[in-house]
Design a protein around this motif. Structure first.
Motif, PDB file in Angstrom:
ATOM      1  N   PHE A 225      -0.432  -2.824  16.120  1.00  0.00           N
ATOM      2  CA  PHE A 225       0.149  -1.802  16.999  1.00  0.00           C
ATOM      3  C   PHE A 225       1.690  -1.535  16.460  1.00  0.00           C
ATOM      4  N   ASP A 226       2.037  -2.090  15.575  1.00  0.00           N
ATOM      5  CA  ASP A 226       3.159  -1.551  14.571  1.00  0.00           C
ATOM      6  C   ASP A 226       2.718  -1.481  13.094  1.00  0.00           C
ATOM      7  N   PRO A 227       2.072  -0.733  12.811  1.00  0.00           N
ATOM      8  CA  PRO A 227       1.241  -0.762  11.368  1.00  0.00           C
ATOM      9  C   PRO A 227       2.187  -0.250  10.362  1.00  0.00           C
ATOM     10  N   VAL A 228       1.766  -0.777   9.295  1.00  0.00           N
ATOM     11  CA  VAL A 228       2.347  -0.269   7.949  1.00  0.00           C
ATOM     12  C   VAL A 228       1.031   0.756   7.222  1.00  0.00           C
ATOM     13  N   VAL A 229       1.318   1.896   6.515  1.00  0.00           N
ATOM     14  CA  VAL A 229       0.293   2.776   6.025  1.00  0.00           C
ATOM     15  C   VAL A 229       0.858   2.909   4.801  1.00  0.00           C
ATOM     16  N   LEU A 230      -0.291   2.265   3.694  1.00  0.00           N
ATOM     17  CA  LEU A 230       0.256   2.307   2.177  1.00  0.00           C
ATOM     18  C   LEU A 230      -0.796   2.949   1.489  1.00  0.00           C
ATOM     19  N   THR A 231      -0.358   3.797   0.430  1.00  0.00           N
ATOM     20  CA  THR A 231      -1.271   4.471  -0.369  1.00  0.00           C
ATOM     21  C   THR A 231      -0.391   4.305  -1.942  1.00  0.00           C
ATOM     22  N   VAL A 232      -1.452   3.806  -2.599  1.00  0.00           N
ATOM     23  CA  VAL A 232      -1.262   3.705  -4.085  1.00  0.00           C
ATOM     24  C   VAL A 232      -1.799   5.104  -4.646  1.00  0.00           C
ATOM     25  N   GLY A 233      -0.820   5.958  -4.991  1.00  0.00           N
ATOM     26  CA  GLY A 233      -1.295   7.320  -5.264  1.00  0.00           C
ATOM     27  C   GLY A 233      -1.135   7.417  -6.808  1.00  0.00           C
ATOM     28  N   GLN A 234      -0.555   6.655  -7.333  1.00  0.00           N
ATOM     29  CA  GLN A 234      -0.285   6.962  -9.049  1.00  0.00           C
ATOM     30  C   GLN A 234      -0.596   5.455  -9.650  1.00  0.00           C
ATOM     31  N   THR A 249       2.004   1.357 -14.786  1.00  0.00           N
ATOM     32  CA  THR A 249       2.891   1.713 -13.901  1.00  0.00           C
ATOM     33  C   THR A 249       1.886   2.144 -12.617  1.00  0.00           C
ATOM     34  N   LEU A 250       2.479   1.599 -11.448  1.00  0.00           N
ATOM     35  CA  LEU A 250       1.920   1.922 -10.352  1.00  0.00           C
ATOM     36  C   LEU A 250       3.048   2.453  -9.283  1.00  0.00           C
ATOM     37  N   ARG A 251       2.578   3.566  -8.483  1.00  0.00           N
ATOM     38  CA  ARG A 251       3.471   3.887  -7.192  1.00  0.00           C
ATOM     39  C   ARG A 251       2.742   4.274  -5.891  1.00  0.00           C
ATOM     40  N   ALA A 252       3.550   3.776  -5.096  1.00  0.00           N
ATOM     41  CA  ALA A 252       2.822   3.637  -3.583  1.00  0.00           C
ATOM     42  C   ALA A 252       3.885   4.243  -2.643  1.00  0.00           C
ATOM     43  N   GLY A 253       3.118   4.952  -1.922  1.00  0.00           N
ATOM     44  CA  GLY A 253       3.951   5.497  -0.524  1.00  0.00           C
ATOM     45  C   GLY A 253       3.746   4.781   0.542  1.00  0.00           C
ATOM     46  N   VAL A 254       4.815   4.415   1.413  1.00  0.00           N
ATOM     47  CA  VAL A 254       4.873   3.320   2.299  1.00  0.00           C
ATOM     48  C   VAL A 254       5.283   3.678   3.500  1.00  0.00           C
ATOM     49  N   ARG A 255       4.594   3.970   4.753  1.00  0.00           N
ATOM     50  CA  ARG A 255       5.030   4.326   5.899  1.00  0.00           C
ATOM     51  C   ARG A 255       5.102   3.390   7.101  1.00  0.00           C
ATOM     52  N   SER A 256       6.062   3.285   7.693  1.00  0.00           N
ATOM     53  CA  SER A 256       6.425   2.614   8.942  1.00  0.00           C
ATOM     54  C   SER A 256       6.713   2.968  10.055  1.00  0.00           C
ATOM     55  N   PHE A 257       6.807   2.559  11.032  1.00  0.00           N
ATOM     56  CA  PHE A 257       7.456   2.954  12.289  1.00  0.00           C
ATOM     57  C   PHE A 257       8.356   2.460  13.139  1.00  0.00           C
ATOM     58  N   GLY A 258       8.641   0.940  12.800  1.00  0.00           N
ATOM     59  CA  GLY A 258       9.748   0.472  13.500  1.00  0.00           C
ATOM     60  C   GLY A 258      10.790   0.226  12.339  1.00  0.00           C
ATOM     61  N   ARG A 259      11.800   0.127  12.984  1.00  0.00           N
ATOM     62  CA  ARG A 259      13.148  -0.117  11.791  1.00  0.00           C
ATOM     63  C   ARG A 259      12.795  -1.618  11.322  1.00  0.00           C
ATOM     64  N   GLU A 260      12.488  -2.641  12.223  1.00  0.00           N
ATOM     65  CA  GLU A 260      12.577  -3.813  11.707  1.00  0.00           C
ATOM     66  C   GLU A 260      11.315  -3.945  10.765  1.00  0.00           C
ATOM     67  N   THR A 261      10.403  -3.306  10.842  1.00  0.00           N
ATOM     68  CA  THR A 261       9.116  -3.413   9.916  1.00  0.00           C
ATOM     69  C   THR A 261       9.678  -2.645   8.673  1.00  0.00           C
ATOM     70  N   THR A 262      10.404  -1.788   8.994  1.00  0.00           N
ATOM     71  CA  THR A 262      10.685  -1.097   7.603  1.00  0.00           C
ATOM     72  C   THR A 262      11.587  -1.687   6.841  1.00  0.00           C
ATOM     73  N   GLU A 263      12.429  -2.910   7.450  1.00  0.00           N
ATOM     74  CA  GLU A 263      13.267  -3.498   6.724  1.00  0.00           C
ATOM     75  C   GLU A 263      12.530  -4.757   6.031  1.00  0.00           C
ATOM     76  N   ARG A 264      11.393  -5.071   6.917  1.00  0.00           N
ATOM     77  CA  ARG A 264      10.805  -6.381   6.340  1.00  0.00           C
ATOM     78  C   ARG A 264       9.810  -5.996   5.084  1.00  0.00           C
ATOM     79  N   VAL A 265       9.259  -4.610   5.078  1.00  0.00           N
ATOM     80  CA  VAL A 265       8.446  -4.222   3.785  1.00  0.00           C
ATOM     81  C   VAL A 265       9.262  -4.065   2.663  1.00  0.00           C
TER      82      VAL A 265
END
Length: 405
Positions: A225-234, A249-265
């Motif tokens: 209910f406070d998810p992280v959406v991760l995509t390894v796009g490269q 080399t790998l690159r991933a886009g990481v999306r998060s919705f809460g400020r605490e979760t953003t700090e944690r990832v």
């Protein structure tokens, strides 16, 4: 509001649509906006870190400051709409920022006509570089939040969406858009002949283990209910099938919705990558780049916006979003410092079923029905008036007071 001003704002939107610019430096767009604001009782401030334009409208009496914001930049896309005012090849206003600018100019005109009634100040911020270029941060560093002489008490922005129902405002308290970060890892091994891999240190299986671990980690370690959406796009490495490469080399886009979760990832995912590489006896050089923070609406401001939208447009033209949208928006930089709210205005054509293959924002075929721009201007003006006037009816707004609806 008269149909005349609505028509003027639509015409302005189309002029801006035809000349999009990308990034932080948008001289033609800036000059067009300065021309539109000329003659209004505002103080104009131009940015030094980017070609921003800020108009400060001071009321007749002292009071709080309210900030209204529009973004200005386009995208590096070649337009395929077939519109008579379509942009030349290579750049396009595919995210509705042309509507946003026209709407904020309209709000400036409405509020200027009511300046004698205002107890306080309106800051109208036209921001370049929203599309991942750090424009909001640049404006803040240029002094946006202190330009009126005091920190804003509230901040608001609206965003046109090409595939949401025509003229319907969508908002919610709390998280409304995701934060976006980029993880980049260079897995450093030792190259070797493909027939004698034991003579080197192969980074390919290590990178594969990292990719699998990243997907598993965000799925199993974060609340659904406070998810992280991760995509390894490269994922890139090697130049021949019979050679063990030195690096992957790998690159991933990481999306998060809460400020605490953003700090944690930001803490945990780089450590995970480094730990997996170390367990295989090689190194990983990891960088973490925070592109945009989560856009989080202040609950009081979100409720105020919902009330003004319903009062101005009708109950059927405001919808509470059940979930945040997974895109990102750098108005988040302002909302991290000032209470406020961000909402969407549906700009699909009248009668269109948005679920029937209508192109969304950032598509080269995205079509925005710009007849919504007048209502966007009215709603922005009403939000400022709600803070800076004290009507008997708290639902009063610019449009209704002037008998324009």
């Amino acid at each position: 509001m008269s149909g005349g001003l609505d028509a003027e704002l639509v015409a302005l939107r189309r002029r801006l649509h035809a000349v999009p610019e990308v990034g932080l430096h948008l001289p033609r767009t800036r000059d067009a906006l300065v021309g539109e604001l000329a003659g209004l009782p505002v103080e104009l401030v131009e940015g030094s870190r980017c070609t921003s334009v800020t108009a400060v409208l001071r009321g007749a009496r002292p009071g709080p400051t309210v900030l209204l914001r529009s973004d200005m930049d386009g995208l590096p896309l070649t337009e395929r709409t077939g519109l008579p005012y379509a942009a030349p090849a290579g750049t396009m206003h595919a995210c509705g920022h042309d509507l946003h600018m026209a709407a904020l100019v309209g709000a400036a005109r409405l509020l200027s006509a009511r300046s004698a009634d205002l107890a306080g100040t309106v800051v109208l911020a036209f921001q370049p570089g929203e599309e991942g270029h750090g424009g909001a941060r640049a404006m803040i560093e240029d002094g946006l939040l202190d330009v009126s002489g005091e920190r804003p008490a509230a901040a608001y922005a609206l965003h046109a969406i090409a595939d949401l129902p025509h003229g319907v405002v969508h908002g919610r308290p709390g998280p409304v858009m995701a934060g976006y970060s980029v993880l980049e890892a260079e897995v450093v091994g030792l190259g070797a002949h493909g027939g004698r891999p034991h003579e080197g240190a192969d980074p390919v299986p290590v990178a594969a283990a990292i990719v699998t671990a990243l997907y598993t980690y965000v799925d199993r370690r974060f609340d659904a209910f406070d998810p992280v959406v991760l995509t390894v796009g490269q994922l890139q490495g090697g130049a021949a099938p019979n050679v063990v490469p030195d690096t992957v080399t790998l690159r991933a886009g990481v999306r998060s919705f809460g400020r605490e979760t953003t700090e944690r990832v930001a803490r945990e995912l780089p450590a995970l990558v480094e730990g997996i590489a170390a367990a295989h006896g090689i190194a990983a050089r990891v960088t973490w780049r925070r592109v945009m923070e989560p856009t989080v609406n202040d609950p009081v401001s979100a409720d105020l916006l919902a009330g003004e939208a319903r009062a101005l447009l009708g109950d059927d033209r405001y919808v509470t979003l059940e979930h945040p949208r997974t895109g990102s928006e750098d108005f988040s930089e302002i909302l991290a410092r000032v209470p406020g709210a961000f909402a969407y205005m549906g700009a699909a054509a009248r009668g269109t079923d948005p679920g029937a293959g209508v192109a969304g924002n950032h598509a080269p075929t995205a079509l925005f029905d710009d007849s919504v721009v007048g209502d966007m201007a009215r709603l922005l003006g009403a939000l400022a008036l709600r803070h800076l006037t004290a009507p008997t009816d708290p639902r009063a707004s610019a449009g209704r007071d002037e008998g324009e609806r």
